[in-house]
Design a protein around this motif. Structure first.
Motif, PDB file in Angstrom:
ATOM      1  N   PRO A  83       8.839   6.610   2.816  1.00 35.51           N
ATOM      2  CA  PRO A  83       9.752   6.814   3.321  1.00 35.51           C
ATOM      3  C   PRO A  83      10.301   7.634   3.993  1.00 35.51           C
ATOM      4  CG  PRO A  83       7.809   8.055   1.534  1.00 35.51           C
ATOM      5  CD  PRO A  83       7.382   6.729   2.046  1.00 35.51           C
ATOM      6  N   LYS A 141      12.272   6.159 -16.756  1.00 32.23           N
ATOM      7  CA  LYS A 141      11.902   5.682 -15.580  1.00 32.23           C
ATOM      8  C   LYS A 141      10.429   5.603 -16.683  1.00 32.23           C
ATOM      9  CE  LYS A 141      12.740   9.413 -12.110  1.00 32.23           C
ATOM     10  NZ  LYS A 141      12.039  10.050 -10.734  1.00 32.23           N
ATOM     11  N   ARG A 142       9.991   4.244 -16.337  1.00 33.60           N
ATOM     12  CA  ARG A 142       8.491   3.937 -16.652  1.00 33.60           C
ATOM     13  C   ARG A 142       7.795   4.447 -17.423  1.00 33.60           C
ATOM     14  NH1 ARG A 142       7.078  -2.180 -17.338  1.00 33.60           N
ATOM     15  NH2 ARG A 142       4.389  -1.264 -17.068  1.00 33.60           N
ATOM     16  N   TRP A 178      13.435   3.739  -9.795  1.00 30.64           N
ATOM     17  CA  TRP A 178      13.701   2.677  -9.189  1.00 30.64           C
ATOM     18  C   TRP A 178      14.161   1.012 -10.044  1.00 30.64           C
ATOM     19  CZ3 TRP A 178      10.726  -1.082 -11.734  1.00 30.64           C
ATOM     20  CH2 TRP A 178       9.863  -0.942 -12.369  1.00 30.64           C
ATOM     21  N   ALA A 180       1.935   7.696  -2.650  1.00 34.05           N
ATOM     22  CA  ALA A 180       1.905   7.353  -3.540  1.00 34.05           C
ATOM     23  C   ALA A 180       3.224   6.711  -4.547  1.00 34.05           C
ATOM     24  CB  ALA A 180       1.401   8.066  -4.904  1.00 34.05           C
ATOM     25  N   THR A 181       4.308   6.353  -3.438  1.00 35.09           N
ATOM     26  CA  THR A 181       6.043   6.165  -2.850  1.00 35.09           C
ATOM     27  C   THR A 181       6.269   4.977  -4.016  1.00 35.09           C
ATOM     28  OG1 THR A 181       5.285   5.758  -1.219  1.00 35.09           O
ATOM     29  CG2 THR A 181       5.168   8.085  -1.635  1.00 35.09           C
ATOM     30  N   GLY A 182       5.644   3.946  -4.651  1.00 35.45           N
ATOM     31  CA  GLY A 182       6.462   2.938  -4.800  1.00 35.45           C
ATOM     32  C   GLY A 182       6.873   2.307  -4.416  1.00 35.45           C
ATOM     33  N   PHE A 183       8.111   1.067  -4.649  1.00 39.18           N
ATOM     34  CA  PHE A 183       8.287   0.009  -4.376  1.00 39.18           C
ATOM     35  C   PHE A 183       9.202   0.026  -3.664  1.00 39.18           C
ATOM     36  CE2 PHE A 183       4.343  -0.069  -5.925  1.00 39.18           C
ATOM     37  CZ  PHE A 183       3.960  -1.335  -5.835  1.00 39.18           C
ATOM     38  N   ILE A 211       1.487  12.222  -2.061  1.00 41.01           N
ATOM     39  CA  ILE A 211       3.014  12.220  -2.311  1.00 41.01           C
ATOM     40  C   ILE A 211       3.572  11.011  -3.478  1.00 41.01           C
ATOM     41  CG2 ILE A 211       4.768  12.246  -0.879  1.00 41.01           C
ATOM     42  CD1 ILE A 211       4.154  12.398   1.120  1.00 41.01           C
ATOM     43  N   GLY A 212       4.412  12.411  -4.343  1.00 41.44           N
ATOM     44  CA  GLY A 212       4.508  10.689  -6.061  1.00 41.44           C
ATOM     45  C   GLY A 212       3.789  11.124  -6.725  1.00 41.44           C
ATOM     46  N   THR A 213       4.731  11.259  -8.269  1.00 43.24           N
ATOM     47  CA  THR A 213       3.704  11.023  -9.316  1.00 43.24           C
ATOM     48  C   THR A 213       4.396  10.299 -10.558  1.00 43.24           C
ATOM     49  OG1 THR A 213       5.600  12.794  -9.661  1.00 43.24           O
ATOM     50  CG2 THR A 213       3.415  14.156  -8.640  1.00 43.24           C
ATOM     51  N   GLY A 214       3.740   8.867  -9.837  1.00 39.81           N
ATOM     52  CA  GLY A 214       4.675   7.494 -10.840  1.00 39.81           C
ATOM     53  C   GLY A 214       3.192   7.336 -11.264  1.00 39.81           C
ATOM     54  N   SER A 215       3.221   6.407 -11.664  1.00 36.79           N
ATOM     55  CA  SER A 215       2.301   5.425 -12.522  1.00 36.79           C
ATOM     56  C   SER A 215       1.013   5.504 -11.045  1.00 36.79           C
ATOM     57  CB  SER A 215       3.251   4.084 -12.597  1.00 36.79           C
ATOM     58  OG  SER A 215       1.566   3.435 -13.852  1.00 36.79           O
ATOM     59  N   SER A 216       1.100   4.727 -10.353  1.00 36.81           N
ATOM     60  CA  SER A 216       0.363   4.891  -9.229  1.00 36.81           C
ATOM     61  C   SER A 216      -0.627   6.197  -9.072  1.00 36.81           C
ATOM     62  CB  SER A 216       0.681   4.018  -8.299  1.00 36.81           C
ATOM     63  OG  SER A 216       0.824   2.965  -7.970  1.00 36.81           O
ATOM     64  N   ARG A 276       8.092  15.077  -6.732  1.00 37.61           N
ATOM     65  CA  ARG A 276       9.437  15.468  -6.589  1.00 37.61           C
ATOM     66  C   ARG A 276      10.177  15.557  -8.009  1.00 37.61           C
ATOM     67  NH1 ARG A 276      12.330  11.366  -3.136  1.00 37.61           N
ATOM     68  NH2 ARG A 276      12.353  10.129  -3.918  1.00 37.61           N
ATOM     69  N   THR A 277       9.685  14.664  -8.875  1.00 40.82           N
ATOM     70  CA  THR A 277       9.501  14.316 -10.363  1.00 40.82           C
ATOM     71  C   THR A 277       8.694  14.577 -11.554  1.00 40.82           C
ATOM     72  OG1 THR A 277      11.853  12.896  -9.686  1.00 40.82           O
ATOM     73  CG2 THR A 277      11.667  12.965 -11.595  1.00 40.82           C
TER      74      THR A 277
HETATM   75  P1  NA7 Z   1       6.842   5.179  -8.889  1.00 43.45           P
HETATM   76  O1  NA7 Z   1       6.389   4.996 -10.361  1.00 43.45           O
HETATM   77  O2  NA7 Z   1       8.232   4.988  -7.805  1.00 43.45           O
HETATM   78  O3  NA7 Z   1       6.657   6.629  -8.820  1.00 43.45           O
HETATM   79  C1  NA7 Z   1       6.753   6.977  -6.688  1.00 43.45           C
HETATM   80  C2  NA7 Z   1       6.887   8.119  -6.706  1.00 43.45           C
HETATM   81  O4  NA7 Z   1       6.879   8.860  -5.480  1.00 43.45           O
HETATM   82  C3  NA7 Z   1       7.910   9.147  -7.703  1.00 43.45           C
HETATM   83  O5  NA7 Z   1       6.829  10.596  -8.021  1.00 43.45           O
HETATM   84  C4  NA7 Z   1       8.772   9.473  -6.622  1.00 43.45           C
HETATM   85  O6  NA7 Z   1       9.490  10.491  -6.975  1.00 43.45           O
HETATM   86  C5  NA7 Z   1       7.979   9.572  -5.328  1.00 43.45           C
HETATM   87  N1  NA7 Z   1       8.219   9.757  -4.415  1.00 43.45           N
HETATM   88  C6  NA7 Z   1       8.888   8.455  -3.285  1.00 43.45           C
HETATM   89  N2  NA7 Z   1       9.844   8.668  -2.018  1.00 43.45           N
HETATM   90  C7  NA7 Z   1       9.545  10.396  -2.393  1.00 43.45           C
HETATM   91  C8  NA7 Z   1       9.909  10.858  -1.183  1.00 43.45           C
HETATM   92  N3  NA7 Z   1      10.131  11.160  -0.393  1.00 43.45           N
HETATM   93  N4  NA7 Z   1       9.294  11.968  -0.808  1.00 43.45           N
HETATM   94  C9  NA7 Z   1       8.322  12.703  -2.630  1.00 43.45           C
HETATM   95  N5  NA7 Z   1       8.149  11.898  -3.028  1.00 43.45           N
HETATM   96  C10 NA7 Z   1       8.670  10.766  -3.591  1.00 43.45           C
HETATM   97  O7  NA7 Z   1       6.080   3.757  -7.759  1.00 43.45           O
HETATM   98  P2  NA7 Z   1       4.789   4.135  -8.809  1.00 43.45           P
HETATM   99  O8  NA7 Z   1       3.562   2.979  -7.889  1.00 43.45           O
HETATM  100  O9  NA7 Z   1       3.730   5.256  -8.866  1.00 43.45           O
HETATM  101  O10 NA7 Z   1       4.612   3.066  -9.555  1.00 43.45           O
HETATM  102  C11 NA7 Z   1       5.217   1.817  -9.886  1.00 43.45           C
HETATM  103  C12 NA7 Z   1       5.692   0.808 -10.812  1.00 43.45           C
HETATM  104  O11 NA7 Z   1       4.020   0.073 -10.952  1.00 43.45           O
HETATM  105  C13 NA7 Z   1       5.199   1.226 -12.281  1.00 43.45           C
HETATM  106  O12 NA7 Z   1       6.475   1.875 -12.495  1.00 43.45           O
HETATM  107  C14 NA7 Z   1       4.557   0.483 -12.689  1.00 43.45           C
HETATM  108  O13 NA7 Z   1       4.702  -0.774 -13.664  1.00 43.45           O
HETATM  109  C15 NA7 Z   1       3.423  -0.044 -12.278  1.00 43.45           C
HETATM  110  P3  NA7 Z   1      10.813  10.696  -7.467  1.00 43.45           P
HETATM  111  O14 NA7 Z   1      10.098  10.297  -9.196  1.00 43.45           O
HETATM  112  O15 NA7 Z   1      11.480   8.829  -7.678  1.00 43.45           O
HETATM  113  O16 NA7 Z   1      11.468  11.196  -7.619  1.00 43.45           O
END
Ligand code: NA7
Length: 529
Positions: free
Chosen positions: A147, A323-324, A488, A373-376, A180-185, A205-206
């Motif tokens: 980001p 979300k996944r 995403w 841990a901000t995904g793809f 930073i981030g609370t997705g799967s990773s 964030r979410t």
């Molecule tokens: P994800 O699931 O896209 O998670 C990314 C996390 O990073 C998510 O919590 C985002 O919050 C957060 N994020 C992204 N950008 C920001 C910024 N600018 N500020 C704060 N937080 C941010 O990626 P993962 O790598 O965890 O997992 C991807 C896939 O891999 C997963 O679904 C599996 O299939 C395996 P948000 O939710 O967007 O508010």
């Protein structure tokens, strides 16, 4: 123009490896070009602590070779990243794939020459290769999203992205770390990082839903049974929307009395994993049903997390499964640790990154290391990183300005002889990737063989066929709750990305049928010459 190859495949993950194997078997001169030093794709890059597949190991594996199925031993219910990478390397050795893979090379541009109907593929090593076909096998989640937070470059400590983790690993012992981030990773890595560090600060964030994995070593008897029944299990998986052989309860949640409903949720929670979302037939179709599942998980969070204020912040408010869904080992429990702090940035983005940490909501949080841990940039990110130029020099980026448009998620109008394995518009990320990859690889290989048999050299989707398929993808998305949140799947995590639900959500069986019908009707919707 002299051709160097019949086909160039971009990427040596599970898709690229099997594509190479199949094309070689069919006698096509094939070259794979891979950015990494080794095979494995996702499992080569994503080496963060705790990385493992959320599909059970016996199902997340190739099925094209019964010998391979029998000789490989999975050791845990959910395989770790190192084990999956070992499997990928084993496959590369077993089928002698490496000799046709060019490693440490990135495709930068691919241009279709309309006079000769050939692709010219250029790389960052200065190669200029000519090929009849180009097949992308670049993965759906392979272009890491860093980001654009002000000050990121000023941070004095080390910054790591979960999607591009140092190969030598990172020892956080005694350090202070921000994630930073609370997705799967994040959900997979946070419990492990928390055990190593002096202090961990998580910026959320979410809030996200996660179901316990209940991972365990595989019982040898179970493995023997699985091996003896692989064919049945694979066939059963192909009848399921996600290509995973788990039972989908055909009963709607809204028609189930509360006590019975909670009993079913409890059973699925105790079993663990992604099958939780199949507790009832309507969880992704009906808001009220979905709320019953979400309430169940929220109650679990309140039960596990001791501090009520933290439990409240961790409780997701959106649709479960939108979300996944994540699968974890000890995620909620981690927030009971005295060395873990949760910072809710849901209502106010991070202000900036400083040399010593993060400034959010008027407060400074300092640490030695920062984990993104901000995904793809999912589904289209990797494809658009290559400068594809089709008919008339048109770019793929322009063709997809309003969102990706494909025929079957496999081909794009204006880009003849280009195939996209698990491309946008195919079930891909909504399914077990392995069977989806194999289905695409086999469809493409069969197509190339049919073209060769009929003396044809060019295949291109037609505009009406593509339009109809894009319409079908949109229509199926509109009936599920999955398209309703900022995920995403709809490109919402990348500022400026068009908001389009990208994968096909009609389920793997319907999708396979659609692909087979196209072939049965002599490649309906394609112009062949
Ligand atoms: P994800 O699931 O896209 O998670 C990314 C996390 O990073 C998510 O919590 C985002 O919050 C957060 N994020 C992204 N950008 C920001 C910024 N600018 N500020 C704060 N937080 C941010 O990626 P993962 O790598 O965890 O997992 C991807 C896939 O891999 C997963 O679904 C599996 O299939 C395996 P948000 O939710 O967007 O508010």
């Amino acid at each position: 123009m002299k051709t160097d190859f019949d086909a160039i495949v971009i990427g040596a993950g599970f898709a690229g490896m099997y594509m190479l194997h199949r094309l070689r078997q069919a006698g096509f001169a094939t070259r794979v070009i891979e950015a990494g030093k080794g095979v494995g794709g996702t499992w080569y890059w994503n080496r963060y602590p705790g990385a493992r597949c959320d599909v059970e190991s016996v199902q997340y594996s190739y099925q094209f070779s019964p010998e391979l199925e029998q000789e490989w031993e999975w050791t845990e219910r959910y395989a770790t990243q190192p084990e999956i990478l070992r499997y990928a390397n084993h496959v590369a050795d077993r089928f002698e794939l490496r000799r046709d893979i060019r490693f440490e090379t990135r495709v930068t541009r691919a241009t279709f020459d309309e006079r000769e109907n050939l692709w010219i593929v250029e790389t960052d090593r200065g190669d200029r290769l000519v090929s009849r076909f180009v097949i992308t096998a670049m993965g759906c989640l392979s272009s890491p999203n860093t980001p654009k937070i002000a000050g990121l470059a000023d941070f004095a400590g080390a910054v790591y992205h979960t999607g591009n983790w140092p190969h030598e690993g990172v020892d956080f012992t005694g350090r202070t770390v921000g994630v930073i981030g609370t997705g799967s990773s994040a959900i997979q890595s946070i419990p492990i990082i928390a055990r190593q560090v002096r202090r961990l600060t998580v910026f959320q964030r979410t809030a996200n839903y996660t179901i316990p994995a209940h991972n365990a070593p595989l019982d040898p008897d179970y493995v023997q049974r699985a091996k003896a029944t692989y064919r049945d299990m694979r066939a059963r998986a192909r009848t399921k929307p996600a290509g995973i052989a788990f039972d989908i309860n055909p009963v709607p949640a809204v028609e189930t009395p509360e006590a019975e409903r909670n009993r079913i949720y409890e059973t699925r929670w105790t079993y663990g994993g992604l099958g939780f979302i199949a507790s009832f037939s309507d969880l992704l179709l009906n808001d009220d049903s979905n709320k019953t599942a979400a309430d169940f998980v929220r109650a679990k969070i309140r039960e596990i997390v001791r501090d009520p204020a933290t439990a409240e912040i961790l409780s997701p408010r959106n649709i479960i499964g939108c979300k996944r869904l994540c699968v974890d080992t000890g995620y909620w429990e981690t927030f009971n640790r005295p060395n873990v702090t949760l910072v809710d940035i849901g209502d106010e983005p991070i202000e900036c990154i400083t040399s010593t940490g993060v400034r959010a909501k008027g407060k400074s949080y300092d640490f030695d290391c920062l984990v993104l841990a901000t995904g793809f940039d999912a589904m289209t990110g990797a494809l658009l990183r290559v400068d594809f130029r089709g008919r008339g020099g048109a770019t793929l980026r322009d063709a997809w300005r309003e969102g990706p448009k494909t025929y079957l998620g496999l081909t794009v109008v204006g880009f003849p002889n280009l195939f996209t394995i698990t491309g946008p518009g195919s079930p891909s990320v909504l399914t077990n990737m392995l069977p989806s990859i194999e289905q695409h690889v086999e469809w493409i290989a069969d197509c190339l063989e049919a073209m060769r048999a009929n003396g044809r050299t060019v295949i291109e989707a037609t505009e009406p066929a593509q339009e109809a398929w894009v319409g079908e993808v949109g229509k199926s998305a509109s009936i599920t709750l999955r398209s309703t949140c900022s995920s995403w799947y709809v490109g919402a995590n990348i500022p400026g990305k068009p908001r389009v639900f990208m994968p096909y959500i009609g389920g793997l069986p319907a999708y396979i049928q659609a692909c087979e019908a196209v072939v049965a009707e002599d490649y309906r919707g394609f112009a062949l010459s």
